[in-house]
Design a protein around this motif. Structure first.
Motif, PDB file in Angstrom:
ATOM      1  N   TYR A   7      19.389  29.036  17.817  1.00 33.00           N
ATOM      2  CA  TYR A   7      18.688  30.289  18.109  1.00 33.00           C
ATOM      3  C   TYR A   7      19.523  31.495  17.675  1.00 33.00           C
ATOM      4  O   TYR A   7      19.026  32.415  17.019  1.00 33.00           O
ATOM      5  N   LYS A   8      20.808  31.488  18.032  1.00 34.26           N
ATOM      6  CA  LYS A   8      21.668  32.642  17.719  1.00 34.26           C
ATOM      7  C   LYS A   8      21.794  32.832  16.208  1.00 34.26           C
ATOM      8  O   LYS A   8      21.783  33.957  15.706  1.00 34.26           O
ATOM      9  N   GLN A   9      21.906  31.718  15.485  1.00 33.96           N
ATOM     10  CA  GLN A   9      22.026  31.811  14.035  1.00 33.96           C
ATOM     11  C   GLN A   9      20.728  32.353  13.421  1.00 33.96           C
ATOM     12  O   GLN A   9      20.760  33.207  12.525  1.00 33.96           O
ATOM     13  N   ALA A  10      19.596  31.868  13.927  1.00 28.70           N
ATOM     14  CA  ALA A  10      18.304  32.346  13.400  1.00 28.70           C
ATOM     15  C   ALA A  10      18.158  33.844  13.646  1.00 28.70           C
ATOM     16  O   ALA A  10      17.757  34.603  12.758  1.00 28.70           O
ATOM     17  N   GLU A  11      18.509  34.271  14.836  1.00 27.51           N
ATOM     18  CA  GLU A  11      18.386  35.701  15.175  1.00 27.51           C
ATOM     19  C   GLU A  11      19.294  36.529  14.280  1.00 27.51           C
ATOM     20  O   GLU A  11      18.882  37.560  13.728  1.00 27.51           O
ATOM     21  N   ALA A  12      20.534  36.075  14.132  1.00 25.65           N
ATOM     22  CA  ALA A  12      21.508  36.829  13.318  1.00 25.65           C
ATOM     23  C   ALA A  12      21.060  36.887  11.854  1.00 25.65           C
ATOM     24  O   ALA A  12      21.182  37.928  11.195  1.00 25.65           O
ATOM     25  N   ASP A  13      20.534  35.784  11.344  1.00 27.04           N
ATOM     26  CA  ASP A  13      20.119  35.760   9.939  1.00 27.04           C
ATOM     27  C   ASP A  13      18.908  36.662   9.698  1.00 27.04           C
ATOM     28  O   ASP A  13      18.837  37.358   8.681  1.00 27.04           O
ATOM     29  N   LEU A  14      17.966  36.650  10.639  1.00 22.67           N
ATOM     30  CA  LEU A  14      16.799  37.526  10.477  1.00 22.67           C
ATOM     31  C   LEU A  14      17.237  38.994  10.558  1.00 22.67           C
ATOM     32  O   LEU A  14      16.781  39.843   9.784  1.00 22.67           O
ATOM     33  N   ARG A  15      18.150  39.276  11.480  1.00 16.70           N
ATOM     34  CA  ARG A  15      18.671  40.638  11.618  1.00 16.70           C
ATOM     35  C   ARG A  15      19.331  41.088  10.309  1.00 16.70           C
ATOM     36  O   ARG A  15      19.119  42.201   9.840  1.00 16.70           O
ATOM     37  N   GLU A  16      20.073  40.184   9.712  1.00 17.06           N
ATOM     38  CA  GLU A  16      20.740  40.522   8.450  1.00 17.06           C
ATOM     39  C   GLU A  16      19.730  40.683   7.310  1.00 17.06           C
ATOM     40  O   GLU A  16      19.793  41.640   6.530  1.00 17.06           O
ATOM     41  N   LEU A  17      18.777  39.754   7.218  1.00 18.77           N
ATOM     42  CA  LEU A  17      17.806  39.797   6.118  1.00 18.77           C
ATOM     43  C   LEU A  17      17.011  41.103   6.100  1.00 18.77           C
ATOM     44  O   LEU A  17      16.718  41.656   5.048  1.00 18.77           O
ATOM     45  N   LEU A  18      16.639  41.580   7.297  1.00 21.76           N
ATOM     46  CA  LEU A  18      15.818  42.795   7.368  1.00 21.76           C
ATOM     47  C   LEU A  18      16.649  44.024   7.727  1.00 21.76           C
ATOM     48  O   LEU A  18      16.077  45.103   7.939  1.00 21.76           O
ATOM     49  N   ALA A  19      17.976  43.854   7.811  1.00 23.74           N
ATOM     50  CA  ALA A  19      18.863  44.958   8.208  1.00 23.74           C
ATOM     51  C   ALA A  19      18.319  45.642   9.458  1.00 23.74           C
ATOM     52  O   ALA A  19      18.132  46.868   9.502  1.00 23.74           O
ATOM     53  N   VAL A  20      18.063  44.834  10.481  1.00 29.09           N
ATOM     54  CA  VAL A  20      17.498  45.371  11.731  1.00 29.09           C
ATOM     55  C   VAL A  20      18.588  46.144  12.472  1.00 29.09           C
ATOM     56  O   VAL A  20      19.645  45.582  12.772  1.00 29.09           O
TER      57      VAL A  20
END
Ligand SMILES: *Cc1c(COP(=O)(O)O)cnc(C)c1O
Length: 365
Positions: free
Chosen positions: A53-66
């Motif tokens: 879960y943490k990796q998925a959240e971090a990767d999505l945050r990075e991909l969209l520069a959230v």
């Protein structure tokens, strides 16, 4: 007829996923990283799933520069549930019935309007209905409500094939809520321009059953008192999407897709490929009047491309020939008819090329 060796799936959703992601999921199905368990069998509170879960959240945050002042929520209920969940969370200000502004650009924003009416006053600030939903009404025609709780737009109308090519410029106090279900991660976006972004996963992310919500911190405070706890953004955020059991396997697959997108060069690289894929396909549709796409040129979706055969009596023959070549799920949505090719991130260029070759062949070019 023999089975075609290569299949290309043009479904609008649930839709094609990257083959390497499916292969990895298959290889990890029975035993995830030596844990002796399938991801489906893990406690959502155990260290294995928490790491996924943490990796998925971090990767999505990075991909969209959230930005850090936005929460990413992994929810259930799909895009349609959000049509109710959003007003329940964002339209509770001041104990007065709030007003929500909508831009009506097609089927999905239409559904959002219908549902929001149950929770708030709805103002349709602009509509593309008179033009048969073939364009986004220009912003200088919008009639926004002063003090509205938020402005809701659908930035890619999956059925009508209409996509925004601009971010609305509004009073910074008016949050923009964007339904990005069918084009999230297909193009770069500036998250800070939006108050809330939501997307069902089954178009461009992963399996059905997961809904992504990206919401600015300050919007977590105005929920209606009746909002169910499991759909209360603040509660979900405080529990890092684990207030109740999240759709764990869907989050795992989404995480594999995010990692795959990063390895492919991220969203900007996907956008370049998507531009090229869409260009190829529209070029074939526009070559003469055998096929027709009715959407205004500057509003044509890069993801969902509806088209009609000039002679609609050939529809069945067209679809049968496509199927025989491994080109699947090209039939248009029942409300629109004709054909539709959805060419999400996971559709390779070769798939679009195969469709273009078939379009040319069928048209006798
Ligand atoms: C598919 C879709 C939805 C609805 O998603 P469900 O998961 O079926 O609720 C909402 N909005 C858009 C733009 C979509 O493409």
């Amino acid at each position: 007829m023999a089975q075609p060796t290569q299949i290309h799936n043009f479904s609008a959703g649930p839709a094609v996923l990257p083959k390497v992601v499916l292969q990895q999921a298959a290889s990890e199905m029975l035993d995830w990283h030596g844990s002796g368990m399938s991801v489906m069998e893990m406690s959502h509170r155990g260290p294995e799933f928490i790491s996924i879960y943490k990796q998925a959240e971090a990767d999505l945050r990075e991909l969209l520069a959230v930005p850090p002042n936005y929460k990413i929520l992994f929810m259930q209920g799909g895009g349609l549930a959000q049509n109710a969940i959003i007003p329940m969370n964002l339209a509770g200000c001041c104990g007065q019935p709030a007003t929500i502004d909508f831009i009506h650009t097609g089927t999905w924003s239409g559904k959002s309007i219908k549902e929001a009416k149950r929770y708030a006053n709805v103002n349709i600030a602009a509509s593309g209905e008179a033009g048969g939903f073939t364009s986004v009404p220009p912003q200088d025609t919008w009639r926004l409500t002063p003090g509205a709780a938020y402005l809701h737009i659908c930035t890619n109308e999956t059925i009508d094939g209409v996509e925004y090519n601009f971010v609305p410029k509004v009073d910074p106090r008016l949050p923009i809520v964007a339904d990005m279900s069918s084009h999230i991660l297909s193009r770069t976006i500036d998250v800070s321009q939006y108050g809330l972004i939501f997307a069902g996963a089954q178009k461009n992310i992963g399996p059905a059953g997961l809904t992504i919500v990206i919401v600015r911190d300050d919007l977590l405070e105005d929920a209606l008192p009746d909002c169910p706890s499991a759909f209360h953004y603040k509660t979900v955020a405080e529990h890092e999407s684990m207030f109740n059991t999240p759709p764990t396997y869907a989050i795992y697959i989404a995480g594999l897709v995010f990692a795959h997108l990063k390895a492919q060069g991220g969203v900007a690289a996907m956008e370049q490929r998507n531009i090229e894929k869409a260009r190829l396909l529209y070029e074939a549709l526009d070559a003469d009047d055998f096929y027709q796409n009715r959407v205004a040129l500057d509003c044509r979706s890069r993801m969902n491309i509806p088209f009609f055969l000039r002679d609609e009596s050939l529809n069945e023959q067209f679809l049968a020939g496509a199927k025989a070549r491994g080109l699947l799920q090209l039939k248009g949505h029942k409300s629109v008819g004709g054909m539709r090719a959805s060419i999400y991130n996971a559709m390779p260029l070769e798939g679009v090329q195969a469709l273009v070759d078939y379009l040319n062949e069928f048209a006798g070019r």
